[in-house]
Design an enzyme around this catalytic site. Sequence first.
Site, PDB file in Angstrom:
ATOM      1  N   GLU A 173      11.211  17.417  16.665  1.00 48.38           N
ATOM      2  CA  GLU A 173      12.026  17.662  15.463  1.00 48.38           C
ATOM      3  C   GLU A 173      11.295  18.445  14.375  1.00 48.38           C
ATOM      4  O   GLU A 173      11.261  18.028  13.220  1.00 48.38           O
ATOM      5  CB  GLU A 173      12.546  16.325  14.912  1.00 48.38           C
ATOM      6  CG  GLU A 173      13.363  15.558  15.931  1.00 48.38           C
ATOM      7  CD  GLU A 173      13.821  14.185  15.456  1.00 48.38           C
ATOM      8  OE1 GLU A 173      13.576  13.828  14.293  1.00 48.38           O
ATOM      9  OE2 GLU A 173      14.417  13.445  16.277  1.00 48.38           O
ATOM     10  N   GLU A 281      17.756  12.133  25.048  1.00 53.29           N
ATOM     11  CA  GLU A 281      18.136  10.941  24.263  1.00 53.29           C
ATOM     12  C   GLU A 281      19.650  10.808  24.229  1.00 53.29           C
ATOM     13  O   GLU A 281      20.240  10.473  23.191  1.00 53.29           O
ATOM     14  CB  GLU A 281      17.585  11.049  22.831  1.00 53.29           C
ATOM     15  CG  GLU A 281      16.081  11.238  22.767  1.00 53.29           C
ATOM     16  CD  GLU A 281      15.523  11.309  21.341  1.00 53.29           C
ATOM     17  OE1 GLU A 281      16.247  10.931  20.390  1.00 53.29           O
ATOM     18  OE2 GLU A 281      14.384  11.750  21.186  1.00 53.29           O
ATOM     19  N   ASP A 283      23.304   9.938  23.969  1.00 59.63           N
ATOM     20  CA  ASP A 283      24.282   8.888  23.686  1.00 59.63           C
ATOM     21  C   ASP A 283      25.485   9.551  23.038  1.00 59.63           C
ATOM     22  O   ASP A 283      25.364  10.588  22.386  1.00 59.63           O
ATOM     23  CB  ASP A 283      23.722   7.716  22.870  1.00 59.63           C
ATOM     24  CG  ASP A 283      23.099   8.080  21.546  1.00 59.63           C
ATOM     25  OD1 ASP A 283      23.210   9.244  21.108  1.00 59.63           O
ATOM     26  OD2 ASP A 283      22.493   7.184  20.921  1.00 59.63           O
TER      27      ASP A 283
HETATM   28  O1  9MR Z   1      15.983   4.618  18.597  1.00 60.68           O
HETATM   29  C1  9MR Z   1      14.912   4.697  17.679  1.00 60.68           C
HETATM   30  C2  9MR Z   1      15.070   3.607  16.640  1.00 60.68           C
HETATM   31  O2  9MR Z   1      14.863   2.332  17.217  1.00 60.68           O
HETATM   32  C3  9MR Z   1      14.079   3.826  15.510  1.00 60.68           C
HETATM   33  O3  9MR Z   1      14.312   2.918  14.486  1.00 60.68           O
HETATM   34  C4  9MR Z   1      14.188   5.246  15.014  1.00 60.68           C
HETATM   35  C5  9MR Z   1      13.188   5.492  13.921  1.00 60.68           C
HETATM   36  O4  9MR Z   1      13.226   6.801  13.455  1.00 60.68           O
HETATM   37  O5  9MR Z   1      13.974   6.171  16.063  1.00 60.68           O
HETATM   38  C6  9MR Z   1      14.946   6.059  17.036  1.00 60.68           C
HETATM   39  O6  9MR Z   1      14.746   7.030  18.020  1.00 60.68           O
HETATM   40  C7  9MR Z   1      14.829   8.384  17.578  1.00 60.68           C
HETATM   41  C8  9MR Z   1      13.897   9.200  18.438  1.00 60.68           C
HETATM   42  O7  9MR Z   1      12.623   8.666  18.413  1.00 60.68           O
HETATM   43  C9  9MR Z   1      13.876  10.655  18.019  1.00 60.68           C
HETATM   44  N1  9MR Z   1      15.202  11.219  17.957  1.00 60.68           N
HETATM   45  C10 9MR Z   1      16.196  10.444  17.228  1.00 60.68           C
HETATM   46  C11 9MR Z   1      16.226   8.998  17.743  1.00 60.68           C
HETATM   47  C12 9MR Z   1      17.334   8.226  17.067  1.00 60.68           C
HETATM   48  O8  9MR Z   1      17.107   8.107  15.710  1.00 60.68           O
END
Ligand code: 9MR
Length: 460
Positions: A173, A281, A283
Amino acid sequence: MVTRTSIGPASASPRRHSRTHPALVFGLTALLAGAGVTALSGTADAASTLGSAAAGKGRYFGTAVAANHLGETPYVSTLDTEFGSVTPENEMKWDAVESTRNSFTFGAADQIVGHAQGKGMKIRGHTLVWHSQLPGWVSGLAAGDLRTAMNNHITQVMQHYKGQIHSWDVVNEAFQDGSSGARRSSPFQDKLGNGFIEEAFRTARAADPAAKLCYNDYNTDGVNAKSNAVYAMVKDFKARGVPIDCVGFQSHFNSASPVPGDYQTNLQRFADLGVDVQITELDIEGSGTSQATSYGNVVKACLAVSRCTGITVWGVTDKYSWRSSGTPLLFDGNYTKKPAYDAVLTALGGSGSGSGGGTAACSVSYSKATEWSDRFNGTVTVTAGGSAISGWSTTVTVTPPQKISATWNGTPTWDSGGNVMTMKPNGNGTLAAGASTSFGFTVMKNGSGAAPTLGACTAS
Ligand code: 9MR
């Protein structure tokens, strides 16, 4: 269509080979086994689970996993039965593994890795350099110290898991949303400038040369300003030899951000740069038929792109999703399969949901073998899907003025331009379910080291 029997439109005359070297066959087999490409978990029939159906198409199907759910029986049994790859959802992030400088804590991540390895699953690494979930001590560093800390973090984490991770999200990102195409402000960007991404990838290659190195982002799933900016970066990296192997498309969708109509086109244009693409990722918020249709479309798009090597959904069950209220996953809170599950399994050619399964299918993957200053050898591995096949065909496209000057272990034909080779088996093309064969060719560079691109594999 110009047809040639054993040799392409040669402009030079390198040696020809009539059969694959046994060492090459052994090496490929060992490599595939070592990477767990064909490993399946669970006891269900082949192609009646997501992981086995995807493996039949030469892909992995994975999920994000949280270590703190590994004690919950239905969570684990769903994971073990259905999925062939895992991504630790938070456990490999900077704040989890290095909350204090140079003091590494791998306990939760090791738990997931150990579980996955015990079930023959592959593991994606997520993520090394990201502006979020970053400990305060990192953002407080001055430039020189930050560079040292970033490289140390990458090196220590990757070396801890050396040889065990099939793909790493090296940088996550790093681009802004919207139309600017600019890099996102972060401690790395603000203090080290654009070059931090390249530096991270070079450090990562040195730390674990066997891992595929990915750039991963969201809102880059269709052709838009943000994905154009990432595309330009990847193109530049490939042109300058900066080590990058894959691009991850997070694919978090909902009604405000649906699956783009040009999703496949976008995946393909990145693949055409000579990188793998992975859906990392996935969903999709929603329910019922509309959610199922969207999921099916994502899977079909990946399968249509031969370099789309796998799909990961961002969680096992709706109840633990990061956006649980949107019920975006394939299993509901009781681990019951949703219509979206059926759509995914059907799109993967699986047999559990009325698709009939067992259709002839194969997949192809490319690797570069020996390289000389003027030419390189390429190897394409052809793998049958969940059913035996009696023949296969695929295309290899090189970039003019490159020329394919020799081939082995297959029968080529050529398009009129001479840069698209269609390869079929020599004689008997039978492959048992899941079995592989390979063919090879020599590319005369004529000034370009670009990797060839593969078309889809067609089975008969
Ligand atoms: O699913 C993850 C969630 O449990 C965390 O709280 C969050 C913190 O930023 O990150 C989520 O995963 C993210 C991933 O690492 C990067 N892309 C976006 C995902 C969803 O927010």
